[in-house]
Write an enzyme that holds these catalytic residues in place. Structure first.
Site, PDB file in Angstrom:
ATOM      1  N   ARG A   1       0.822  -1.222   0.000  1.00 14.63           N
ATOM      2  CA  ARG A   1       0.000   0.000   0.000  1.00 14.63           C
ATOM      3  C   ARG A   1       0.850   1.264   0.000  1.00 14.63           C
ATOM      4  O   ARG A   1       0.503   2.257  -0.651  1.00 14.63           O
ATOM      5  CB  ARG A   1      -0.941  -0.011   1.196  1.00 14.63           C
ATOM      6  CG  ARG A   1      -1.994  -1.115   1.122  1.00 14.63           C
ATOM      7  CD  ARG A   1      -3.034  -0.970   2.193  1.00 14.63           C
ATOM      8  NE  ARG A   1      -4.025  -2.043   2.113  1.00 14.63           N
ATOM      9  CZ  ARG A   1      -5.130  -2.084   2.829  1.00 14.63           C
ATOM     10  NH1 ARG A   1      -5.400  -1.100   3.685  1.00 14.63           N
ATOM     11  NH2 ARG A   1      -5.976  -3.084   2.706  1.00 14.63           N
TER      12      ARG A   1
ATOM     13  N   ASP B   1     -15.643   8.318   9.882  1.00 14.82           N
ATOM     14  CA  ASP B   1     -14.581   7.386   9.511  1.00 14.82           C
ATOM     15  C   ASP B   1     -13.260   8.144   9.511  1.00 14.82           C
ATOM     16  O   ASP B   1     -13.224   9.378   9.330  1.00 14.82           O
ATOM     17  CB  ASP B   1     -14.833   6.780   8.125  1.00 14.82           C
ATOM     18  CG  ASP B   1     -14.079   5.476   7.930  1.00 14.82           C
ATOM     19  OD1 ASP B   1     -14.691   4.403   8.120  1.00 14.82           O
ATOM     20  OD2 ASP B   1     -12.865   5.517   7.634  1.00 14.82           O
TER      21      ASP B   1
END
Length: 280
Positions: A45, A150
């Site tokens: 990532r 979030d």
């Protein structure tokens, strides 16, 4: 370990020291614990972040993360896992429809506050809103708000738009799909969009659960499902204690199927299926 940086291969040196930096950063900033087995996932990532920013080494990239607030956000976004779907763990929404909504209606409780903590791309809060709408709780005589938060700002942008693929909406029961969503037209004919009634009931906000919670209102229900599994036990317990304080008397907490309350179980009544009522 990968090979040292190579312009032709595009590989970068990612040592245990680099991985330790990521582990400590994420634990301190977000409370998320990255196990040693996640090293390859983290590398995969973060390599994209190096390429995007033009950094030649992880040391250079971590220096940028320390200097740039925007890159710190991008760094956290890259390492945040967001897996969700409509009506995931359906028994929770069946409880909402069968128990909570009739309870609020019988009590003539017109003001209702619900929190979706870790809302990802929005499927959970839109599911909540669809169930509420299906039982008339989004009509004007009701004061209903769903807070959806979030850590990942990218998924929040997706959630605010409220567009979903045909595959994504297959898990929505037909009655809620008809009442809560519209099929797209033209270039968006392969998409569904949440109706305005649902979108207006939800407020999407970025929030680090480990940090300060700017919202002070008490919640009638909190959904925090499959989020705590990424935290260590001490962080989980602190979070559960904060949820307890955020709930109204007899408020209800929904957690994921693989999560538990630990010592905080003494402060809740277990209603079954990872549903808990605040005990006074």
């Amino acid at each position: 370990m990968t090979a040292p940086v190579n312009a032709s291969s595009g590989a970068y040196d990612f040592s245990q020291r680099h991985f330790k930096y990521v582990q400590v950063f994420m634990a301190n900033e977000t409370g998320i614990f990255l196990a040693d087995k996640k090293k390859n996932m983290v590398y995969g990532r973060l390599v994209r972040c190096l390429r995007r920013t033009g950094m030649a080494t992880f040391d250079d990239y971590f220096a940028l993360v320390e200097q740039s607030k925007d890159e710190r956000v991008a760094f956290v976004n890259a390492l945040t896992t967001n897996k969700t779907q409509f009506f995931r763990e359906r028994h929770h929404f069946e409880f909402l429809a069968r128990e909570l909504i009739p309870y609020w209606q019988a009590a003539k409780q017109k003001r209702i506050r619900i929190w979706s903590a870790g809302c990802s791309t929005g499927e959970e809060p839109y599911t909540i809103a669809a169930v509420l709408a299906g039982h008339g709780l989004l009509e004007r005589q009701w004061d209903v708000q769903i807070l959806a938060t979030d850590l990942d700002t990218h998924v929040l942008n997706t959630a605010r738009k409220g567009f979903y693929s045909l595959d994504a909406v297959h898990s929505i029961p037909e009655i809620y799909l008809q009442n809560g969503f519209l099929k797209g037209k033209g270039v968006k004919q392969d998409l569904f969009k949440a109706k305005r009634q649902l979108r207006d009931a939800i407020r999407f906000e970025p929030l680090n659960l480990k940090g300060e919670w700017p919202h002070k209102q008490a919640m009638d229900a909190i959904f925090c499902r499959n989020v705590m599994i990424y935290f260590d036990r001490a962080t989980q317990q602190r979070l559960l204690e904060r949820f307890w304080h955020q709930l109204v008397p007899a408020g209800v907490l929904f957690i994921g199927h693989s999560e538990g309350l630990g010592k905080m179980a003494e402060q809740f009544d277990n209603l079954g299926h990872t549903i808990y009522r605040k005990r006074e």
